[in-house]
Design a protein around this motif. Sequence first.
Motif, PDB file in Angstrom:
ATOM      1  N   GLU A  58     -19.804  29.290  39.138  1.00  0.00           N
ATOM      2  CA  GLU A  58     -20.640  30.455  38.827  1.00  0.00           C
ATOM      3  C   GLU A  58     -20.682  31.417  40.010  1.00  0.00           C
ATOM      4  O   GLU A  58     -20.612  32.633  39.829  1.00  0.00           O
ATOM      5  N   ASP A  59     -20.775  30.874  41.219  1.00  0.00           N
ATOM      6  CA  ASP A  59     -20.780  31.713  42.421  1.00  0.00           C
ATOM      7  C   ASP A  59     -19.447  32.449  42.584  1.00  0.00           C
ATOM      8  O   ASP A  59     -19.431  33.627  42.967  1.00  0.00           O
ATOM      9  N   LYS A  74     -19.461  35.364  40.215  1.00  0.00           N
ATOM     10  CA  LYS A  74     -20.313  36.447  40.712  1.00  0.00           C
ATOM     11  C   LYS A  74     -19.595  37.250  41.798  1.00  0.00           C
ATOM     12  O   LYS A  74     -19.721  38.476  41.857  1.00  0.00           O
TER      13      LYS A  74
END
Length: 161
Positions: free
Chosen positions: A144-145, A148
């Motif tokens: 997820e990071d 982003k």
Amino acid sequence: MKVAFVMGSDSDLEIVKPGIEVVKSFGVDVEVRVISAHRTPQIAEEFAKNARQNGVGVIVAAAGMAAHLAGVLAAYTTLPVVALPIAAKRLDGLDALLAMVQMPPGIPVATVGIDGAKNAGLLALQILGVSDKEVAAKMLQFKEDMAKQVIAKDEKVSAQF
């Protein structure tokens, strides 16, 4: 469970370090060894046969040139083995890559790209994550990071035009 990083030569350590670091960043213990498939085959056999009882969940085997280390270790264990081909001076790691992906039936090894230590570490973590919910959750957060970061870069670049 820990991840064992085994390299055929100490000269491979600088290439292997990003894999070690990413595994440690997830809070997973590592064991780092130098074992030669050709010069210390008895030690390779003993290590692989005892890895599971010594707390190892995945073995990352880094080697260049003939690159037999991953296959030798895989022959003596039922643990997952991730082969990490190391670029050598003559064939830029292609020889190691081909040796690692051409394992005979019954001795599977997963293989990452040449000098792809970080991916080797991440693959080892994903394998551990099959049975370790904490590692799996950290891997999900890691992905997820990454997403982003890409979205932020996309916004920055597209805003320029």
